[in-house]
Write an enzyme that holds these catalytic residues in place. Structure first.
Site, PDB file in Angstrom:
ATOM      1  CB  THR A 150      -0.923  -0.002   1.230  1.00 42.84           C
ATOM      2  OG1 THR A 150      -1.656  -1.216   1.206  1.00 42.84           O
ATOM      3  CG2 THR A 150      -1.884   1.164   1.220  1.00 42.84           C
ATOM      4  CG  LEU A 417      -1.099 -10.298   4.636  1.00 46.03           C
ATOM      5  CD1 LEU A 417      -0.420 -11.431   3.872  1.00 46.03           C
ATOM      6  CD2 LEU A 417      -0.808 -10.419   6.121  1.00 46.03           C
ATOM      7  CB  CYS A 418       0.061  -3.486   3.932  1.00 46.97           C
ATOM      8  SG  CYS A 418      -0.311  -2.664   5.450  1.00 46.97           S
ATOM      9  CG  ASN A 419       0.401  -6.646  -1.788  1.00 43.21           C
ATOM     10  OD1 ASN A 419      -0.357  -6.476  -2.746  1.00 43.21           O
ATOM     11  ND2 ASN A 419       1.697  -6.842  -1.916  1.00 43.21           N
TER      12      ASN A 419
END
Ligand code: PLP
Length: 805
Positions: A150, A417-419
């Site tokens: 992100t 997972l910030c993705n």
């Protein structure tokens, strides 16, 4: 680094050690390496740390040598000219060199001179710096890989704000992107995927550079560098990325709050200050109009860091970094050794996980991959993004996995997972789905496991990630693999809900109400009502049940035992004779509150996404709770007449509730609790064999069997539709799903491991939900209690199915 007393894997261990030779354990040998880990990381003694991709633990040596050094050497603000200040500046410059040497493979000073290190607060801050300083124009373009962190995606915000174009691409698309000579595009990609470990390394950037000679490349190396060298010496400088972002805590654990942006000096002119300047980054300013200023060393190529390091650098952190890099070298020799070590572990873990099968032969673990189809992948980094599957290959929720991993002593990461790019491609979620879920009130921080059904398909909203680092051991892998086998493999020996524990009784059993419990304050202790004390029943529950709650004054959130187990020691009780609520707690004088509704002003608060109106009980009351719980909090009472609504498939209309989580009443039986304790006693979880008490399930009704002609079989409550307690009839709405809250001992307020682990093995529904006890609603229409219907402990209980009535 929990070392099991006994290992069933001895042969595998031997094979592994033989196969990996000196790759594993830095040539120290298995035993010496484990000893080194024990000495350097006492904080890992009772846990299995599998979250190196989030942060590395800090070794003791770094902390020791650093604290000794700062205590005996004077370091001071590098902006002065004192001797200590000059010495500090020199250490900072030395650190820039060490970073380029140890982490970027630049071994000689000449090659280092082509690069500069700008210290920042971390990888994210480095990427933000590029976003803010890049000379965006109408026709310039920001192109990023879809499966980026992100923080890298976020650079698009800067580009869009300045009128530039933005494009999200797959690996091949980016290479094939048509060339445009007018203004250089900025290409951004991660050297290693933070969710799944696939590595594009420097090679992919090289291809980009070959294809787009005028393009610039921003490389997110935060994940890659934690266990590998990004070898800038391995390629011609013209084909190296222009900007590289990293964070140091991911590599050496401590210091935190420090990272850098490595800049190719020949590309430094593409970073321009926009607007702000501060002490340290300016050569001269006029005090007032014409507001003239000259940024530091605008002459290119100068040391570009001087133009971007505003204010005073975190100089002690930078000096710790020097010590941390020394320790890292001493313990692990070099990042290349670390790389070999973790690769061996990764290969082993990936293989072992792929071998885990259900009795029907289907796999239990799905390992996710990023950059599918890319031709340029390096050996992957030591990270596995995974989901678990049930025997019909349906996904098991990631929150369930995380909770079970937590009580079993693992530290892992789960969720998006910030993705978002990896999440959406792994589960076939569209951008529209994400926006729809958000509109439904879901965000990446909550505990939702699946999307709302979309064309009948409900998709996971998260995955799990395990990752290894410099100090990971083969034991960590064994621990994880055994854990997955123990709790998730469905084989004939595991009893599932679809197979009742005992044959279903043919004679409707009878029971009695052994205990009746009221919970006036949400998440605090229960009030066990005395034998034969009648208590009024209303549609939203027992009278006064969950009418109060505690709110965290800083976050505004409702307090829960899950975060604050000490709440179990706050004992409220409603005294109908005195018409007061008495709250007691150890070493606190009793708090006495009138039951009459206060006249105080109302305010609105959020409870599980419902907005409800509440009243306050005054500052002195709030202070009482804040003192005991050691967090600033306030007691709030649901305003008179206010209620929330719960929905169940088995109820024709919505069911009113106050502040309880799900339903008006919760029922369990002593025979089910006894069965749980038999499981615990047989060692079905592991570790402790302490029996659990019925109170940890926080039910209103506990059924006993003492007066019954037939003993009540365990989990009989799961099989009934209606039950009559004394004169009142209740309908079963659903089984109660359990979370980690059952692992708080209600007498001591301490966290326990059981019964969660044990329930996870024996009481799991198909989607991995743990079930124990049942939710009830009151069926006033089928009751005979008259004007003030009541129940009391000791009442007889009869069961029926809906057809009978
Ligand atoms: C951890 C990580 C980040 C974010 O790093 P911060 O230290 O939180 O700024 C960005 N990208 C990747 C690939 C990461 O692994």
């Amino acid at each position: 680094m929990q070392h099991p007393t006994h290992f069933p894997h001895n042969q595998k261990r031997q094979d592994f050690l033989q196969e990996t030779g000196s790759e594993y354990a830095y040539g120290l040998g298995d035993t010496a390496f484990r000893q080194q880990c024990d000495t350097e990381y006492p904080s890992l003694a009772s846990t299995t740390y599998l979250d190196y991709a989030a942060s590395a633990p800090a070794p003791l040596s770094t902390l020791r040598t650093f604290s000794e050094k700062v205590a005996t050497t004077l370091y001071s603000n590098p902006h002065s000219r004192s001797s200590s200040s000059v010495a500090t500046s020199l250490e900072i410059e030395r650190c820039r060199g060490r970073v380029l040497e140890d982490l970027f493979g630049l071994e000689d000073a000449r090659s280092r001179s082509q690069w500069d290190v700008i210290f920042t607060a971390g990888a994210t801050a480095s990427m933000k710096l590029v976003g803010e300083a890049f000379p965006w124009q109408n026709r310039s373009k920001y192109c990023y890989l879809k499966q980026s962190h992100t923080s890298l995606v976020g650079v698009r915000g800067c580009a869009l704000a300045r009128g530039a174009l933005v494009a999200a691409m797959d690996v091949d698309e980016m290479l094939e992107h048509p060339q445009d000579d007018s203004s250089p595009p900025l290409f951004a990609y991660p050297a290693q995927c933070n969710s799944t470990g696939q590595r594009l390394g420097l090679g992919y950037g090289r291809l980009l550079k070959e294809r787009h000679p005028n393009g610039l490349v921003l490389l997110d190396a935060a994940a890659y560098l934690s266990t590998a060298v990004l070898d800038l010496q391995s390629l011609p400088i013209a084909l190296a990325p222009d900007f590289i972002a990293c964070s140091f805590y991911k590599i050496v654990g401590y210091p935190t709050g420090l990272g850098c942006l490595v800049v190719k000096r020949s590309s430094a002119s593409f970073l321009q200050r926009n607007g702000y300047f501060g002490g340290g980054t300016i050569d001269a300013i006029s005090v007032s109009s014409p507001f003239w200023s000259h940024p530091r060393r605008s002459l290119i190529p100068g040391p570009i860091h001087e133009r971007f390091e505003d204010g005073t650098l975190p100089y002690l952190n930078i000096i710790v970094l020097l010590h941390a890099l020394d320790t890292h070298r001493r313990l692990y020799k070099s990042q290349r050794h670390v790389s070999n070590h973790v690769s061996a572990l990764l290969r082993f873990a990936a293989r072992e996980l792929s071998l885990i099968r259900h009795a029907n032969g289907r796999p239990v673990v799905r390992q996710h991959h990023a950059f599918d189809g890319a031709k340029y992948l390096e050996e992957p980094g030591p990270t596995i993004g995974l989901s678990l599957l049930d025997p019909s290959s349906e996904f098991i929720g990631h929150v369930h996995l995380e909770q079970l991993a937590t009580v079993n002593g693992f530290q892992i990461r789960t969720g998006g997972l910030c993705n978002t790019g990896v999440l959406t491609s792994a589960f076939g979620i569209s951008d529209q789905n994400i926006m729809d879920e958000y509109a439904r009130g879901r965000s990446c921080w909550d505990d939702e496991e699946f999307t709302g059904a979309d064309k009948g398909v409900s998709r996971p909203l998260g995955m799990a990630r395990i990752s290894f680092g410099a100090s990971s051991t083969i034991d960590d892998v064994f621990q994880w693999v055994s854990f997955i086998r123990r709790y998730f493999v469905v084989s004939d020996t595991v009893v599932t809900l679809s197979k009742p524990i005992l044959a279903e009784p043919t004679v409707p059993a009878a029971a009695n109400l052994q205990t009746l419990v009221l919970y006036p304050i949400k998440s605090c202790a229960g009030q066990v009502l005395p034998k034969h004390c009648s208590w009024e029943v209303v549609p939203s529950g027992l009278l006064y049940d969950r009418e109060w709650m505690l709110v965290d004054l800083s976050s505004g959130k409702t307090l829960s035992q899950k975060q604050y187990p000490r709440m179990a020691l706050v004992r409220p009780s409603v005294d109908l004779n005195r018409h007061v609520l008495v709250v007691s707690a150890l070493e606190m004088s009793d708090l006495i509150l009138p039951l009459d509704m206060p006249e105080e002003a109302e305010e609105a608060v959020n409870v599980c996404s419902d907005v409800v109106s509440v009243t306050s009980s005054g500052t002195s009351v709030d202070e009482w709770f804040s003192t005991f719980l050691r967090i600033p909090c306030a007691l709030r009472r649901l305003s008179g007449g206010a209620s929330r609504h719960a929905h169940f498939d088995r109820a024709t209309s919505s069911v009113p509730i106050l502040l309880s989580n799900e339903s008006p009443f919760l029922l369990i039986s002593q025979s089910s609790v006894d069965q749980v304790n038999r499981w615990i006693n047989q060692g079905c979880g592991d570790a402790t064999n302490d029996p659990v008490h019925a109170s940890c399930f926080r039910a209103n009704f506990l059924l006993g069997t003492s007066t019954s002609p037939l003993p009540l079989p365990p989990f009989f409550e799961d099989t009934v539709d209606l039950l009559r307690i004394g004169t009142e009839t209740f309908q079963v709405l659903a089984r109660c799903r359990r979370c980690l809250m059952v692992c708080v001992n209600q007498t001591t307020g301490c966290r326990t491991k059981e019964p969660f682990s044990c329930l996870a093995r024996n009481r799991k529904s198909s989607r991995g939900k743990i079930e124990f006890g049942v939710h009830l609603m009151w069926r006033e229409d089928l009751s005979k209690g008259g004007l003030k219907p009541t129940v009391r402990s000791g009442d007889s209980v009869r069961f029926a199915t809906l057809e009978v009535n």
